[in-house]
Write an enzyme that holds these catalytic residues in place. Sequence first.
Site, PDB file in Angstrom:
ATOM      1  N   LYS A 158       0.873  -1.186   0.000  1.00  0.00           N
ATOM      2  CA  LYS A 158       0.000   0.000   0.000  1.00  0.00           C
ATOM      3  C   LYS A 158       0.904   1.228   0.000  1.00  0.00           C
ATOM      4  O   LYS A 158       1.805   1.334   0.834  1.00  0.00           O
ATOM      5  CB  LYS A 158      -0.893  -0.043   1.243  1.00  0.00           C
ATOM      6  CG  LYS A 158      -1.435   1.287   1.731  1.00  0.00           C
ATOM      7  CD  LYS A 158      -2.503   1.071   2.793  1.00  0.00           C
ATOM      8  CE  LYS A 158      -2.481   2.154   3.859  1.00  0.00           C
ATOM      9  NZ  LYS A 158      -3.547   1.974   4.853  1.00  0.00           N
ATOM     10  N   LEU A 159       0.647   2.125  -0.931  1.00  0.00           N
ATOM     11  CA  LEU A 159       1.426   3.365  -1.007  1.00  0.00           C
ATOM     12  C   LEU A 159       0.583   4.510  -0.493  1.00  0.00           C
ATOM     13  O   LEU A 159      -0.592   4.652  -0.872  1.00  0.00           O
ATOM     14  CB  LEU A 159       1.827   3.677  -2.455  1.00  0.00           C
ATOM     15  CG  LEU A 159       2.592   2.601  -3.231  1.00  0.00           C
ATOM     16  CD1 LEU A 159       2.896   3.108  -4.642  1.00  0.00           C
ATOM     17  CD2 LEU A 159       3.891   2.233  -2.504  1.00  0.00           C
ATOM     18  N   LYS A 160       1.166   5.335   0.349  1.00  0.00           N
ATOM     19  CA  LYS A 160       0.479   6.557   0.768  1.00  0.00           C
ATOM     20  C   LYS A 160       0.552   7.541  -0.393  1.00  0.00           C
ATOM     21  O   LYS A 160       1.617   7.687  -1.011  1.00  0.00           O
ATOM     22  CB  LYS A 160       1.192   7.138   1.989  1.00  0.00           C
ATOM     23  CG  LYS A 160       0.994   6.307   3.242  1.00  0.00           C
ATOM     24  CD  LYS A 160      -0.430   6.458   3.737  1.00  0.00           C
ATOM     25  CE  LYS A 160      -0.619   5.748   5.062  1.00  0.00           C
ATOM     26  NZ  LYS A 160      -1.993   5.925   5.561  1.00  0.00           N
ATOM     27  N   ASP A 185      -3.454   4.830  -0.464  1.00  0.00           N
ATOM     28  CA  ASP A 185      -4.207   5.398   0.652  1.00  0.00           C
ATOM     29  C   ASP A 185      -3.972   6.905   0.707  1.00  0.00           C
ATOM     30  O   ASP A 185      -2.828   7.356   0.841  1.00  0.00           O
ATOM     31  CB  ASP A 185      -3.732   4.753   1.960  1.00  0.00           C
ATOM     32  CG  ASP A 185      -4.469   5.279   3.182  1.00  0.00           C
ATOM     33  OD1 ASP A 185      -5.456   6.026   3.018  1.00  0.00           O
ATOM     34  OD2 ASP A 185      -4.062   4.932   4.311  1.00  0.00           O
ATOM     35  N   ASN A 187      -5.773   9.079   2.851  1.00  0.00           N
ATOM     36  CA  ASN A 187      -6.170   9.686   4.127  1.00  0.00           C
ATOM     37  C   ASN A 187      -6.966  10.982   3.928  1.00  0.00           C
ATOM     38  O   ASN A 187      -6.744  11.981   4.626  1.00  0.00           O
ATOM     39  CB  ASN A 187      -4.936   9.953   5.018  1.00  0.00           C
ATOM     40  CG  ASN A 187      -4.316   8.677   5.562  1.00  0.00           C
ATOM     41  OD1 ASN A 187      -3.253   8.271   5.108  1.00  0.00           O
ATOM     42  ND2 ASN A 187      -4.982   8.015   6.489  1.00  0.00           N
ATOM     43  N   GLU A 210      -7.906   4.034  -1.064  1.00  0.00           N
ATOM     44  CA  GLU A 210      -8.466   4.143   0.278  1.00  0.00           C
ATOM     45  C   GLU A 210      -8.687   5.606   0.653  1.00  0.00           C
ATOM     46  O   GLU A 210      -7.799   6.437   0.482  1.00  0.00           O
ATOM     47  CB  GLU A 210      -7.462   3.490   1.244  1.00  0.00           C
ATOM     48  CG  GLU A 210      -7.953   3.339   2.658  1.00  0.00           C
ATOM     49  CD  GLU A 210      -6.892   2.711   3.553  1.00  0.00           C
ATOM     50  OE1 GLU A 210      -5.879   2.198   3.031  1.00  0.00           O
ATOM     51  OE2 GLU A 210      -7.073   2.748   4.775  1.00  0.00           O
ATOM     52  N   ASP A 235     -11.982   4.103   5.100  1.00  0.00           N
ATOM     53  CA  ASP A 235     -11.321   3.863   6.385  1.00  0.00           C
ATOM     54  C   ASP A 235     -11.914   4.854   7.394  1.00  0.00           C
ATOM     55  O   ASP A 235     -12.878   4.535   8.100  1.00  0.00           O
ATOM     56  CB  ASP A 235      -9.800   4.053   6.192  1.00  0.00           C
ATOM     57  CG  ASP A 235      -9.002   4.050   7.483  1.00  0.00           C
ATOM     58  OD1 ASP A 235      -9.568   3.746   8.541  1.00  0.00           O
ATOM     59  OD2 ASP A 235      -7.788   4.375   7.450  1.00  0.00           O
ATOM     60  N   LYS A 259     -10.709  -1.237  11.437  1.00  0.00           N
ATOM     61  CA  LYS A 259      -9.792  -1.043  12.557  1.00  0.00           C
ATOM     62  C   LYS A 259     -10.635  -1.036  13.823  1.00  0.00           C
ATOM     63  O   LYS A 259     -11.529  -0.177  13.947  1.00  0.00           O
ATOM     64  CB  LYS A 259      -9.077   0.305  12.444  1.00  0.00           C
ATOM     65  CG  LYS A 259      -8.127   0.446  11.263  1.00  0.00           C
ATOM     66  CD  LYS A 259      -7.608   1.871  11.174  1.00  0.00           C
ATOM     67  CE  LYS A 259      -6.606   2.007  10.047  1.00  0.00           C
ATOM     68  NZ  LYS A 259      -6.307   3.427   9.755  1.00  0.00           N
TER      69      LYS A 259
HETATM   70  O1  NPG Z   1       0.927  -0.999   9.300  1.00  0.00           O
HETATM   71  O2  NPG Z   1       0.225  -0.329  11.238  1.00  0.00           O
HETATM   72  C1  NPG Z   1       0.475  -0.132  10.041  1.00  0.00           C
HETATM   73  C2  NPG Z   1       0.233   1.266   9.501  1.00  0.00           C
HETATM   74  C3  NPG Z   1      -0.660   1.271   8.315  1.00  0.00           C
HETATM   75  O3  NPG Z   1      -0.786   3.149   6.886  1.00  0.00           O
HETATM   76  C4  NPG Z   1      -1.086   2.663   7.944  1.00  0.00           C
HETATM   77  N1  NPG Z   1      -1.802   3.314   8.836  1.00  0.00           N
HETATM   78  O4  NPG Z   1      -4.001   5.850   7.738  1.00  0.00           O
HETATM   79  O5  NPG Z   1      -4.219   3.729   7.910  1.00  0.00           O
HETATM   80  C5  NPG Z   1      -3.570   4.751   8.090  1.00  0.00           C
HETATM   81  C6  NPG Z   1      -2.182   4.672   8.672  1.00  0.00           C
HETATM   82  C7  NPG Z   1      -1.981   5.346   9.999  1.00  0.00           C
HETATM   83  C8  NPG Z   1      -0.760   5.269  10.580  1.00  0.00           C
HETATM   84  C9  NPG Z   1      -2.978   5.981  10.648  1.00  0.00           C
HETATM   85  C10 NPG Z   1      -0.519   5.862  11.800  1.00  0.00           C
HETATM   86  C11 NPG Z   1      -2.727   6.563  11.866  1.00  0.00           C
HETATM   87  C12 NPG Z   1      -1.512   6.503  12.450  1.00  0.00           C
END
Ligand code: NPG
Length: 364
Positions: A158-160, A185, A187, A210, A235, A259
């Site tokens: 998964k790439l941000k 993703d 966000n 995402e 999400d 989650k």
């Molecule tokens: O592998 O635990 C993991 C992190 C995966 O990208 C990830 N989490 O937006 O989902 C998200 C993000 C995140 C990380 C969100 C840190 C909040 C804090």
Amino acid sequence: MGVELREVKLPLVEAFVTSTGTETDREALLVRAVTPLGEGWGECVAGSAPHYSAEYAAEAREVITRFLLPRLAAGGWSTAEEVAGALAGVKGHPMAKAALESAILDAELRAAGVPLATHLGGVRRRVPAGVAVGITASVGELVDLVEGYLGSGYRRVKLKIRPGWDVVPVAAVRERFGDVALQVDANGAYTLADTDALAALDPFELLLVEQPLADDDLVGHAQLARRIRTPICLDESITSSGSAAAAIALGSCSVVNLKPGRVGGLLEARRVHDLCLAHQVPVWCGGMLETGVGRAANVALATLAGFTLPGDLSASERYFATDITPPFVLDDGHLDVPRGPGIGVDPLPEVLRRLTVRSEWVRL
Ligand code: NPG
């Protein structure tokens, strides 16, 4: 009966950059519930600042001590199943509530000798591991990181992304690694005005995009879903089985990231899972940089039948030089589901002591 609130701070092996901020440490609030049945552990996934959602760890601690624990102390509940109801009079704060419920559920299951995955109705003994890769300084750096993770065996990447960091990194990873399972993703970093930029991802056959738009924009996501080919996964927007039902009914998403902290606990997470399964909406387990305590619970949740996509379930070493539990390790691109009762892992007392920033005992 009582609860220990323990703040731990674990440096991350590398900074994790998303469209909403940069994490360099994981500051977790651990909850150890001591009930008449025994003790159990839970992890509050709220980060140190309100970047992912409104909750943050210091506030979660205050909400737990000032509002949630007095409600538990007042009685009216006897099992973990009844904890959410006892806490319902406090609005919001799902991560704080989830941490308490998890610890109490863990205590209950340890006493009964039942693994969490079994209790939830899991159908797998191991779960495929995906890896999330943050925004990097250059595309070359990103490609090198992805190469390392694929070499370790991760089953999907998964790439941000954010505006200005989307098509180019995605194209580079696709070109270099062929048909690897790939998703992105955002966000919530885009708006409907960015539809063309998001549609430009269509040719790359991503598993999903995402949370492209804001948390509260279910209608916008439904409109976007009609204009792009990549499946939309939500999400941040999915905060309960109610919002999941609304998102599905509106056509806002065709995949759900689950989650437990975001929906107020493992038991509500199971309800969201059941709803998605009934609507044939695939789910996968998200991650919040959890220590071994939270990771163990996530791995157990991901054994349910509807989790048909690999989760953000990485080995401990992807984030931490030393985890507070025995580390989760990759085995053929999978994580084994702990077999012991409850979450099936225990914090290592020495490591826990070393990484603890603050702890407090609240008698109930
Ligand atoms: O592998 O635990 C993991 C992190 C995966 O990208 C990830 N989490 O937006 O989902 C998200 C993000 C995140 C990380 C969100 C840190 C909040 C804090």
